[in-house]
Design an enzyme around this catalytic site. Sequence first.
Site, short mmCIF file in Angstrom:
data_model
loop_
_atom_site.label_atom_id
_atom_site.label_comp_id
_atom_site.label_asym_id
_atom_site.label_seq_id
_atom_site.Cartn_x
_atom_site.Cartn_y
_atom_site.Cartn_z
N GLY A 1 138.82 60.54 -7.62
CA GLY A 1 139.65 60.43 -8.81
C GLY A 1 140.28 61.77 -9.12
N VAL B 1 133.89 59.01 -6.65
CA VAL B 1 133.14 57.83 -7.05
C VAL B 1 132.40 57.24 -5.85
CG1 VAL B 1 133.27 55.56 -8.15
CG2 VAL B 1 134.90 57.34 -8.79
N LYS C 1 130.12 58.09 -10.68
CA LYS C 1 131.16 59.13 -10.62
C LYS C 1 130.51 60.47 -10.83
CE LYS C 1 135.78 60.30 -12.08
NZ LYS C 1 137.00 59.84 -12.73
N ASP D 1 147.07 57.12 -18.22
CA ASP D 1 147.32 57.15 -16.78
C ASP D 1 147.28 55.73 -16.20
OD1 ASP D 1 147.93 58.32 -14.41
OD2 ASP D 1 145.96 59.21 -14.06
#
Lengths: 246, 310
Positions: B36, B41, B54, B146
């Site tokens: 990410g 992750v 994560k 996002d």
Amino acid sequence: MKKGTLKQILLITDGCSNKGEDPAVTAALAKQQGITVNVIGILDDDQTEDPEGLQEVEDIALSGGGVSQLVYKQALSQTVQTVTKQAMTQTLQGFVNQELKQILGPEQSLEEVEPEKRGEIMEVVEDMGETCDLEVLVLTDTSASMHDKLPTVKEALIDLSVSLNARIGRNRFCIFSFPGKRKDMEKVLDWSPKLDSISTIFPKLTSGGITPTGPAIREAVYQFGKKGLLKNLRDEDEPGVEEAGY
Amino acid sequence: MNQAWKKQGINIRPGTVITGKWHQHRYVIKQKLGNGAIGSVYLCERNGHYGALKISENATSMTVEVNVLKSLGKVQGSRLGPSLMDVDDWEASRNSTYSFYVMEYLRGESLSGFIKKRGHEWTGIFMLQLLEDLEHLHQAGWVFGDFKSENLIVLSHPPKVRWIDVGGTTQIGRAIKEYTEFYDRGYWGLGSRKAEPSYDLFAFVMVFLNIYYPKRFEKGTSPKATLLKKLYDVRQLRVYRECLKKALLGNYQSSSEMRHDLLHAMNHARRPVRSHNRSDRRDSGKAPLAEGGGIMLAALFYYLSSFMLP
């Protein structure tokens, strides 16, 4: 709590300084006066990610208490913003960590706190980042090798102002280039809340041969001081104006 | 920026056991699911249950993400992000500590993959689903920020699109925390980066344009004109065109408003398409015309009746 103003110098360069005092020294001097120095090193397309000449970039940011990043010019826009915001968070977190140490003892920092409580602390940091006032002095290297990078720098700076002006807090930017015609640095744009006006100024920038990074940073710190006097006077006026509203 | 983030990716070998410093839970790493903007992750397992873990060196950013996940968990009525299961630190060695959190593992495929496989009829359905979720999110005081194809996943049985990365989620009225240029209206010169519902709706349109332009496209000298041309060039988006255009130009104040328009356009479009097939089979010259007239009437009726609805 009174909302403070964060002060940053954003240095954009593509090479080493070659004139005057060590930029790491003047950056350290800036830090001592509460001004963070961030540095972005622009790489040429054929350069590797770890060029020797650009070690200075990291050194300046380290002693200036800021963030540094090497990028190819294509990624400049996003990097300028990331670096600026990261430095803001870092500074604010520094304040919060200091407060924590006073409350919880010298060994405490954010990482020492259990994750549940960390969340609440970060919320405070985020709130401060969103609402504090910010002053950024952009210091652009305009030595000969920067010539073809300047249009990208311009775009990145306009984009930075778009991002920062979405915040609740106020922003002020100014732009200086170095080397100047006769001095170490030259004013491109005086303190203003937006950077839209730079479109017309930027193409006129001429590039010179020397790179007096150290002296330019010293000069930049002085610019904050100058403006600070005026601002203090104005700030004193402000509460009066607000009261008049009642 | 990209290079910087790539460097932050953390490589953990499958089989590694991660034990939390605070809660002492043990997770066995199975495989990497992706990188990410902040951290990586991994698929992990604890007591026979799978989760998405994560992990990042950046405790600050991770804490911010966890805060968002917790807030979304409190939104009633719909599951907006993956649910959060654990938050902890991992002391990999004496001087390297990572922050991690474990969330629900959502298994599915990409939006474009699903649409390619199952047909373009699904496009509109996913639009409606996403707008419904966005409405819930906005009502709760958040903006996704996002919003992009990589942050969406389609679960099957029944097909439902879900959000997997909520790292950019920002409180309404603040500055957008994280964005990707192609999806960002500021980049296209079509608005500010202030978190407001219309910011998400712009990115929403870009998600669907991205399906038909997998390699994306440059903004050119006139970004707005480029964008509208690209939209009009996609035959499969014809039905939704006007709504999407309105969203690109920032003329929708809320997701529900856009959803209403979209639903309306879809209800109108469906009939002519079906009749077209039927008239093909009949292969007669006059019938389609007559039928077309009937459909026009039906459409008019729908259109008018929609005004009567509250």
